[in-house]
Design a protein around this motif. Structure first.
Motif, short mmCIF file in Angstrom:
data_model
loop_
_atom_site.label_atom_id
_atom_site.label_comp_id
_atom_site.label_asym_id
_atom_site.label_seq_id
_atom_site.Cartn_x
_atom_site.Cartn_y
_atom_site.Cartn_z
N GLY A 30 -25.77 -32.47 -13.45
CA GLY A 30 -26.29 -31.29 -12.78
C GLY A 30 -25.18 -30.51 -12.10
O GLY A 30 -25.17 -29.27 -12.13
N TYR A 31 -24.25 -31.23 -11.50
CA TYR A 31 -23.13 -30.55 -10.83
C TYR A 31 -22.25 -29.81 -11.83
O TYR A 31 -21.91 -28.64 -11.62
CB TYR A 31 -22.29 -31.58 -10.05
N TYR A 32 -21.88 -30.48 -12.92
CA TYR A 32 -21.01 -29.83 -13.91
C TYR A 32 -21.72 -28.65 -14.57
O TYR A 32 -21.10 -27.63 -14.88
CB TYR A 32 -20.54 -30.84 -14.95
N ARG A 33 -23.03 -28.79 -14.78
CA ARG A 33 -23.78 -27.66 -15.34
C ARG A 33 -23.78 -26.49 -14.36
O ARG A 33 -23.60 -25.33 -14.75
CB ARG A 33 -25.21 -28.11 -15.65
N HIS A 34 -23.96 -26.80 -13.09
CA HIS A 34 -23.92 -25.77 -12.05
C HIS A 34 -22.57 -25.07 -12.02
O HIS A 34 -22.49 -23.83 -11.91
CB HIS A 34 -24.21 -26.43 -10.70
N ARG A 35 -21.49 -25.83 -12.14
CA ARG A 35 -20.15 -25.24 -12.12
C ARG A 35 -19.91 -24.35 -13.33
O ARG A 35 -19.31 -23.28 -13.23
CB ARG A 35 -19.10 -26.35 -12.07
N GLN A 36 -20.39 -24.80 -14.50
CA GLN A 36 -20.20 -23.97 -15.69
C GLN A 36 -21.01 -22.69 -15.60
O GLN A 36 -20.53 -21.61 -15.95
CB GLN A 36 -20.57 -24.74 -16.96
N GLU A 37 -22.23 -22.80 -15.12
CA GLU A 37 -23.06 -21.60 -14.98
C GLU A 37 -22.44 -20.62 -13.99
O GLU A 37 -22.46 -19.40 -14.21
CB GLU A 37 -24.46 -21.99 -14.52
N ALA A 38 -21.85 -21.16 -12.91
CA ALA A 38 -21.19 -20.29 -11.93
C ALA A 38 -19.97 -19.61 -12.55
O ALA A 38 -19.71 -18.43 -12.29
CB ALA A 38 -20.78 -21.10 -10.71
N ALA A 39 -19.23 -20.35 -13.38
CA ALA A 39 -18.05 -19.76 -14.03
C ALA A 39 -18.46 -18.66 -15.00
O ALA A 39 -17.82 -17.61 -15.08
CB ALA A 39 -17.26 -20.85 -14.76
N VAL A 40 -19.54 -18.89 -15.74
CA VAL A 40 -20.03 -17.88 -16.68
C VAL A 40 -20.50 -16.64 -15.93
O VAL A 40 -20.19 -15.50 -16.30
CB VAL A 40 -21.17 -18.46 -17.54
N ALA A 41 -21.23 -16.86 -14.83
CA ALA A 41 -21.73 -15.73 -14.05
C ALA A 41 -20.59 -14.94 -13.42
O ALA A 41 -20.71 -13.72 -13.21
CB ALA A 41 -22.67 -16.23 -12.96
N GLY A 42 -19.48 -15.61 -13.14
CA GLY A 42 -18.35 -14.93 -12.51
C GLY A 42 -17.51 -14.11 -13.47
O GLY A 42 -16.64 -13.36 -13.03
N GLN A 43 -17.75 -14.25 -14.78
CA GLN A 43 -17.00 -13.49 -15.78
C GLN A 43 -17.95 -12.87 -16.80
O GLN A 43 -17.89 -13.19 -17.99
CB GLN A 43 -15.98 -14.39 -16.48
#
Length: 308
Positions: free
Chosen positions: A150-163
């Motif tokens: 869940g944490y790694y998925r959250h981090r990837q989603e945040a990275a995608v949203a940031g770019q």
């Protein structure tokens, strides 16, 4: 042996392994960009310029380099050298990524990358603490695995949203796939500990719940199972001092009793003898400088990895 010769030989004990892109030729030398540590190396061969015949700007070399101390900033090819054409860029990028992530110490020869690594680990740790509620967790393995995914998925989603500009219109597979799977030795115990430390990074510890129980109730030090577990934590080279330090700090009123029972030393106190005990049991840890627990990829390798 002259002082210069001695310095040269000592330098050869620390070769630079890497996958290099040829930037240009300069006389008998080539200027190589190490895709792993993102540094340039002015490189010679002991057979002269003929060693670099047939390779040109944009081609790749896989080799080791040693410093030539009599010529500041110069490096010498050491051992075998394999060359690859520009057309192999995609495969070269994957090989360099594997080298950088499996041996991050190669990346951190570059002081700039070392600082970037610490900064990224600080950012990742802060995000972990915010998502998980703390930097130290004790969970059953299945719950730990779910939480980390869940944490790694959250981090990837945040990275995608940031770019958004870089990801708009692109298919992004894998957001719902597991990112992390515990190895068998961590999946079988009743509990595992997860500690994301400021220096030692993210680490996992088998049966950490049982060890925590021992420090919370030192009478358990009379139980063989708990004694064997603490001995294993002290003995194993795969376990840094971190978990023992954490538990001793969290239970200062009972840590002395735990170690007195285990070591059969009635005068033992953690405040006086704890660090010396760890130094004796884990000299390998103190012999090495700490490094970030995350790897850092240089701009050129990042570009090659996405086909640019």
């Amino acid at each position: 042996m002259t002082a210069v010769d001695r310095e040269t030989l000592l330098g050869w004990r620390d070769p630079v392994e890497g996958i290099f892109e040829i930037q240009r030729k300069e006389g008998d030398a080539v200027v190589l960009l190490n895709l792993v540590d993102d540094l340039e190396y002015h490189t010679y061969s002991n057979v002269g310029r003929t060693a670099f015949r047939g390779v040109s700007k944009g081609c790749f070399l896989h080799t080791c380099l040693v410093p030539v101390h009599s010529a500041g900033g110069a490096w010498l090819v050491s051992g075998a050298m394999s060359s690859y054409p520009k057309s192999s860029a995609a495969e070269i990028a994957q090989a360099a990524l594997h080298l950088a992530t499996s041996q991050p110490e190669l990346v951190f020869r570059n002081p700039e990358k070392l600082e970037q690594g610490w900064q990224r680990m600080r950012e990742d740790r802060a995000a972990f603490v915010e998502f998980c509620g703390g930097d130290e967790l004790v969970l059953p393995p299945a719950e730990a695995e779910d939480l980390l995914n869940g944490y790694y998925r959250h981090r990837q989603e945040a990275a995608v949203a940031g770019q958004p500009d870089r990801t708009r219109g692109r298919r992004l597979p894998g957001l719902d796939l597991p990112f992390f799977e515990l190895p068998r030795e961590l999946a079988e115990p009743d509990t595992i500990g997860i500690i994301y430390d400021e220096v030692d990074g993210l680490n996992f510890y088998a049966d950490y719940g049982m060890l925590r129980d021992l420090f919370a109730a030192p009478a358990l030090a009379g139980h063989r199972q708990h004694q064997d577990l603490l001995r294993a934590y002290l003995r194993e080279e795969s376990i840094a001092p971190l978990p023992i330090r954490r538990l001793a700090a969290a239970h200062p009123e009972t840590a002395d009793a735990v170690f007195r029972k285990l070591l059969r030393k009635p005068g033992f106190t953690w405040s006086e003898h704890g660090e010396a005990l760890l130094c004796r049991r884990k000299p390998w840890y103190y012999a090495n400088k700490p490094r970030p627990g995350v790897s850092v990829i240089g701009d050129r390798l990042s570009a090659l990895a996405v086909g640019r």
